[in-house]
Scaffold this motif. Structure first.
Motif, PDB file in Angstrom:
ATOM      1  N   TYR A   1      -1.012  10.689  -0.202  1.00 28.36           N
ATOM      2  CA  TYR A   1       0.345  10.247   0.140  1.00 28.36           C
ATOM      3  C   TYR A   1       1.378  11.314  -0.197  1.00 28.36           C
ATOM      4  O   TYR A   1       2.149  11.770   0.656  1.00 28.36           O
ATOM      5  CB  TYR A   1       0.654   8.955  -0.613  1.00 28.36           C
ATOM      6  CG  TYR A   1       2.129   8.588  -0.654  1.00 28.36           C
ATOM      7  CD1 TYR A   1       2.795   8.186   0.500  1.00 28.36           C
ATOM      8  CD2 TYR A   1       2.844   8.639  -1.852  1.00 28.36           C
ATOM      9  CE1 TYR A   1       4.141   7.852   0.466  1.00 28.36           C
ATOM     10  CE2 TYR A   1       4.194   8.302  -1.898  1.00 28.36           C
ATOM     11  CZ  TYR A   1       4.842   7.916  -0.741  1.00 28.36           C
ATOM     12  OH  TYR A   1       6.176   7.586  -0.776  1.00 28.36           O
TER      13      TYR A   1
ATOM     14  N   CYS B   1       1.938   6.186  -7.991  1.00 29.32           N
ATOM     15  CA  CYS B   1       2.451   7.493  -7.576  1.00 29.32           C
ATOM     16  C   CYS B   1       2.753   8.412  -8.763  1.00 29.32           C
ATOM     17  O   CYS B   1       3.846   8.958  -8.882  1.00 29.32           O
ATOM     18  CB  CYS B   1       3.690   7.349  -6.691  1.00 29.32           C
ATOM     19  SG  CYS B   1       3.996   8.849  -5.725  1.00 29.32           S
TER      20      CYS B   1
ATOM     21  N   THR C   1      -2.348   6.064  -6.004  1.00 28.94           N
ATOM     22  CA  THR C   1      -2.061   4.868  -5.212  1.00 28.94           C
ATOM     23  C   THR C   1      -1.419   3.786  -6.063  1.00 28.94           C
ATOM     24  O   THR C   1      -0.509   3.094  -5.614  1.00 28.94           O
ATOM     25  CB  THR C   1      -3.362   4.315  -4.596  1.00 28.94           C
ATOM     26  OG1 THR C   1      -4.029   5.394  -3.933  1.00 28.94           O
ATOM     27  CG2 THR C   1      -3.083   3.225  -3.593  1.00 28.94           C
TER      28      THR C   1
ATOM     29  N   LYS D   1      -0.373   9.352   6.783  1.00 28.06           N
ATOM     30  CA  LYS D   1       0.371   8.472   5.879  1.00 28.06           C
ATOM     31  C   LYS D   1       1.865   8.727   6.003  1.00 28.06           C
ATOM     32  O   LYS D   1       2.643   7.818   6.262  1.00 28.06           O
ATOM     33  CB  LYS D   1      -0.063   8.702   4.427  1.00 28.06           C
ATOM     34  CG  LYS D   1      -1.288   7.924   4.018  1.00 28.06           C
ATOM     35  CD  LYS D   1      -1.344   7.739   2.497  1.00 28.06           C
ATOM     36  CE  LYS D   1      -2.422   6.744   2.102  1.00 28.06           C
ATOM     37  NZ  LYS D   1      -3.783   7.174   2.424  1.00 28.06           N
ATOM     38  N   TRP D   2       2.266  10.007   5.834  1.00 31.45           N
ATOM     39  CA  TRP D   2       3.706  10.214   5.640  1.00 31.45           C
ATOM     40  C   TRP D   2       4.229  11.439   6.391  1.00 31.45           C
ATOM     41  O   TRP D   2       5.190  12.034   5.964  1.00 31.45           O
ATOM     42  CB  TRP D   2       3.984  10.352   4.124  1.00 31.45           C
ATOM     43  CG  TRP D   2       5.351   9.962   3.705  1.00 31.45           C
ATOM     44  CD1 TRP D   2       6.286   9.247   4.425  1.00 31.45           C
ATOM     45  CD2 TRP D   2       5.986  10.253   2.458  1.00 31.45           C
ATOM     46  NE1 TRP D   2       7.427   9.076   3.708  1.00 31.45           N
ATOM     47  CE2 TRP D   2       7.266   9.684   2.483  1.00 31.45           C
ATOM     48  CE3 TRP D   2       5.596  10.927   1.304  1.00 31.45           C
ATOM     49  CZ2 TRP D   2       8.162   9.780   1.407  1.00 31.45           C
ATOM     50  CZ3 TRP D   2       6.473  11.012   0.239  1.00 31.45           C
ATOM     51  CH2 TRP D   2       7.746  10.443   0.291  1.00 31.45           C
TER      52      TRP D   2
ATOM     53  N   ASN E   1      -2.676  13.323   3.752  1.00 27.82           N
ATOM     54  CA  ASN E   1      -2.762  12.545   4.981  1.00 27.82           C
ATOM     55  C   ASN E   1      -1.481  12.590   5.809  1.00 27.82           C
ATOM     56  O   ASN E   1      -0.575  11.794   5.571  1.00 27.82           O
ATOM     57  CB  ASN E   1      -3.066  11.077   4.662  1.00 27.82           C
ATOM     58  CG  ASN E   1      -4.479  10.863   4.191  1.00 27.82           C
ATOM     59  OD1 ASN E   1      -5.347  11.696   4.431  1.00 27.82           O
ATOM     60  ND2 ASN E   1      -4.730   9.746   3.528  1.00 27.82           N
TER      61      ASN E   1
ATOM     62  N   TYR F   1       0.848  -1.204   0.000  1.00 20.38           N
ATOM     63  CA  TYR F   1       0.000   0.000   0.000  1.00 20.38           C
ATOM     64  C   TYR F   1       0.883   1.253   0.000  1.00 20.38           C
ATOM     65  O   TYR F   1       1.762   1.415  -0.826  1.00 20.38           O
ATOM     66  CB  TYR F   1      -0.952   0.003   1.215  1.00 20.38           C
ATOM     67  CG  TYR F   1      -1.620  -1.314   1.518  1.00 20.38           C
ATOM     68  CD1 TYR F   1      -2.491  -1.921   0.617  1.00 20.38           C
ATOM     69  CD2 TYR F   1      -1.375  -1.995   2.724  1.00 20.38           C
ATOM     70  CE1 TYR F   1      -3.118  -3.129   0.901  1.00 20.38           C
ATOM     71  CE2 TYR F   1      -1.993  -3.214   3.019  1.00 20.38           C
ATOM     72  CZ  TYR F   1      -2.857  -3.767   2.103  1.00 20.38           C
ATOM     73  OH  TYR F   1      -3.459  -4.968   2.387  1.00 20.38           O
ATOM     74  N   PHE F   2       0.622   2.109   1.016  1.00 23.27           N
ATOM     75  CA  PHE F   2       1.448   3.280   1.296  1.00 23.27           C
ATOM     76  C   PHE F   2       1.748   3.262   2.796  1.00 23.27           C
ATOM     77  O   PHE F   2       1.092   2.539   3.541  1.00 23.27           O
ATOM     78  CB  PHE F   2       0.700   4.573   0.915  1.00 23.27           C
ATOM     79  CG  PHE F   2       0.904   5.007  -0.508  1.00 23.27           C
ATOM     80  CD1 PHE F   2       2.168   4.997  -1.091  1.00 23.27           C
ATOM     81  CD2 PHE F   2      -0.166   5.457  -1.272  1.00 23.27           C
ATOM     82  CE1 PHE F   2       2.349   5.410  -2.404  1.00 23.27           C
ATOM     83  CE2 PHE F   2       0.013   5.864  -2.587  1.00 23.27           C
ATOM     84  CZ  PHE F   2       1.281   5.841  -3.150  1.00 23.27           C
TER      85      PHE F   2
ATOM     86  N   CYS G   1       7.765   2.078   3.724  1.00 21.35           N
ATOM     87  CA  CYS G   1       6.657   2.348   4.652  1.00 21.35           C
ATOM     88  C   CYS G   1       7.131   2.665   6.067  1.00 21.35           C
ATOM     89  O   CYS G   1       7.005   3.789   6.528  1.00 21.35           O
ATOM     90  CB  CYS G   1       5.691   1.169   4.660  1.00 21.35           C
ATOM     91  SG  CYS G   1       4.776   0.987   3.101  1.00 21.35           S
TER      92      CYS G   1
END
Lengths: 488, 488
Positions: A274, A249, A246, A303-304, A300, A79-80, A450
């Motif tokens: 992301y 990228c 997703t 997410k990161w 998000n 995923y991410f 990740c």
């Protein structure tokens, strides 16, 4: 459980979490369970009398761990990323402990106000146009939503409300259904399903447009579609653009798309779930060029950006449209400051209640500092680049999309079957976890950086496994070929 | 911050929370700040370098506390309760620490599976019809949503999808807009705004129907409305019924409403956000009589079942409708068990990602046990009854709605102005916090038992304040009357 016991149990749980994260590298990223595993492990009714919490703690390793996917394993590349940092965890402990619900300003002023300021901090880190900032504009502002999906949906619903209002103003006899049948939203075939789903929920037609060779939705494609729809008497009203898809990228061309939206009175929402976080680094900020045309934008931090789930940062250019789209006055919630200088965030979101999520954003930005957060992004990108170089050094493989951030999409040259077998062998091996994807009938593997614990050695480890499995796939396919040759 | 520092800071934060909750009685429930207070207290940009966490901790008392509404003060009697228990906090610490996102079964099997079993535990405690239970039916099941609003919306959207599908099947030329213009949803004037808002989002007409003298929506009222709408060629399709309304905790008559929904192919959703939790006590279970007719049902353990926000428990009779309403296949999320025996909860909700919220539900049900949770409900109801008896003993006051659970709605006999002044004086006094409401032009005060720390002495304390302020109101109004008399 009283406060004294909570002090003890809380320490125990903090240690459990620290132990788990410190030793996570020793676990396989994907659990080895089949559906229904858990039901057999616990009673099928709640106990009548309260149990000693020792029993609960003992069950974590017995019941939960066997069925847990270890998102923070350095071998998790699916995923991410999902962020999980210690300062964010501290913010959530505090948020839970205070337990103050911020649906209106008055129901928890600190919650609304810290959120506004934190969204401005983050907006400035991203060099957002000032019309998105609460402190620098009269119209814009940011909010923490629970997900990119909710953000894309709220944006679409606001756009829909506004277009219906305008049309009915000029055509008072038009029903909302008649308007609705004419509305058209757009997105790229590579964007996240949340855009298409928002359109399904909004009950509007959505046209899923093709991307170019680099995976980008281009201006000419959108313009053509808009013209076609207008020629049919339909009403284009919303674009869900994607920055950092997703699947691989890729990046929609905001600079081309933006003016088309402006010219056609369409709401441009940018989903940068992301990739958006990377834009706190000046060298990646260019991927948001064109954002000045957007009506709303979401990414998000969960997410990161080292903030635990859930924390989606969403900015809107016109917060009155958000407040007004589904405004319902509610006597019990009236307070002297309703809407005067501070928003009542319940209007901006799908849920009514809300936790004090800006605390974790505050803790993270202060603990890491901007430079510290930039360093986490740069480390991940550099690890992805390292993986890319390993792939490129092996002529049996090809890179499927330009590696810009922390995702490498790659495949064995040749047909999809070979790559599906490769994926299957990696999954069966179980030492690393990746998720495959497919674009325009091309099947490929996705290697995402990740966990924050992932280091170069883990990337090398993953590549060794990919190569070993590729050897098997090629041997198998040679074997079959040879077999055919021998007997042919 | 590394794991070692987290162990230390985590203990510190756990102690901060325990200290806060142990001493919360010494704080006034409402903060004394004006909008914009916070922006002046912190920098307007994030720091470039990370700060020592001591600075962050020091700012909690300086920045957050002055603007915090203390929902867990024993003097907080506004809205409805928000749960905040120690076992739930432990569950959230663990959920955050594991940081595993459960959008599909495979992305975190433990998350999906524990949730299904916990929803069954809770469903059994509530004596729900077996068709709502995952383990006892092939069609039903429960999910944790983020809010009652999201639950009411998902229910309405599923119902809308289904009615459009059926109509278009028989009338393939009908556009979705044409169907939409005919759809009618219903709710009571006393229900939570989330039902009306769900209809606005769903873009369907909603008729807000009158309640009877006891605040209940009755069968005859609904039946009349449905007949009227059908006679006009419209299509009734959804009822948002309410058990324990926010305004004054009244109850729609499910036994009368249910069969009308069934006869007219309407989806009955029951929003029992607050009151539903009481039904774990056999003596209150009767308020759910008629639930066997419902298609979906939601209550908030984060209100009155010791589980911290967010945790809305929602059950549906037909989970295929939930999975199918906005189903989008997404390559990257495919797993061998997609939908085979376990749901992918991403389809059931508005957001895509989801935290591991069943952990806190598990911890709470085991730590309290059913009998312990029943005791917390009974204690609150008995405190409300005590407050009611104090009100009834003062002939200047009247009770506005039958006190069934933990909410007492009352007012000074006579006109609204007097009661608005009473509310104003209580607010200015600041020692207790209540929120007023209005039904059918009658203004009244709401006294809710909220914090678990609230004891009989706190109820007496609140009543003393109400009486003292009432004395002032009456003295003022006599003075004014006298004044008028003198000069008149």
């Amino acid at each position: 459980m009283d406060a004294e016991e909570f002090r003890t149990r809380g320490r125990q749980m903090v240690d459990y979490v620290a132990d788990y994260l410190e030793t996570i590298g020793s676990r396989r990223p994907l659990p080895d369970v089949t559906p229904g595993y858990l039901r057999e492990l616990i009673p099928n009714t709640a106990p009548d009398k309260g149990e000693n919490f020792n029993n609960v703690m003992a069950d974590l390793d017995r019941v939960i761990m066997p069925g847990l996917t270890h998102w923070h394993s350095p071998q998790f590349h699916a995923y991410f990323p999902a962020s999980n940092s210690f300062p964010a965890l501290l913010g959530d402990i505090l948020s839970g402990g205070l337990g103050a619900i911020g649906f209106t300003w008055a129901s928890n002023p600190a919650c609304t106000e810290l959120e506004l300021v934190m969204m401005d901090w983050l907006g400035k880190m991203l060099q957002l146009p000032s019309h998105f900032l609460y402190s620098e504009s009269v119209t814009g502002g940011g909010i923490i939503q629970s997900s990119s999906s909710e953000s894309a949906l709220m944006a679409l619903l606001c756009a829909r409300t506004e277009v219906i209002r305008k049309l009915q103003k000029h055509n008072p006899d038009m029903s909302k259904g008649q308007v609705l049948d004419k509305l058209v939203a757009y997105t790229s075939i590579e964007s996240h399903s949340c855009i298409e789903r928002a359109a399904m929920i909004g009950l509007v037609t959505i046209r899923v447009l093709p991307s170019d060779d680099h995976g980008a939705l281009r201006g000419a494609t959108l313009e053509k579609a808009v013209k076609e729809d207008k020629a049919k008497g339909n009403i284009p009203f919303y674009l869900g653009a994607c920055i950092g898809t997703t699947t691989r990228c890729t990046f929609d061309n905001l600079k081309e798309l933006g003016p088309i939206c402006t010219d056609n009175n369409m709401w441009m929402h940018i989903d940068a779930a992301y990739a958006g976080s990377a834009c706190i680094c000046p060298e990646f900020r260019y991927i948001l060029d064109g954002i000045e045309h957007a009506d709303s934008f979401a990414l998000n931090p969960h997410k990161w950006l080292q903030v635990n789930h859930d924390c989606t940062a969403m900015w809107v250019k016109d917060k009155d449209l958000m407040e007004g789209a589904f405004h319902i006055d509610y006597y019990i919630l009236r307070h002297v400051n309703n809407g005067v200088r501070m928003p009542d965030f319940r209007h901006w979101q799908i849920p009514f209640g809300r936790r004090f999520r800006s605390l974790k954003l505050w803790f993270v930005m202060r603990s890491f500092g901007v430079s510290g957060l930039q360093a986490t992004i740069r480390k991940d990108v550099s690890l992805a680049k390292h993986f890319e170089s390993l792939v490129r050094a092996d002529s049996r493989f090809e890179i499927v999309a330009e590696v810009v951030l922390g995702l490498v999409c790659f495949r064995l040259k040749g047909d999809n079957n070979k790559n599906e077998r490769l994926n299957q062998l990696i999954k069966e091996d179980g030492r690393i976890h990746m998720t495959p994807s497919k674009v325009k009938d091309m099947y490929f593997l996705r290697f995402a950086i990740c966990a924050t614990r992932t280091q170069e050695a883990d990337v090398n480890f993953a590549w060794d496994i990919v190569q070993a499995m590729a050897n098997k796939v090629i041997a198998m396919s040679n074997g079959i070929t040879n077999g055919f040759t021998k007997h042919g």
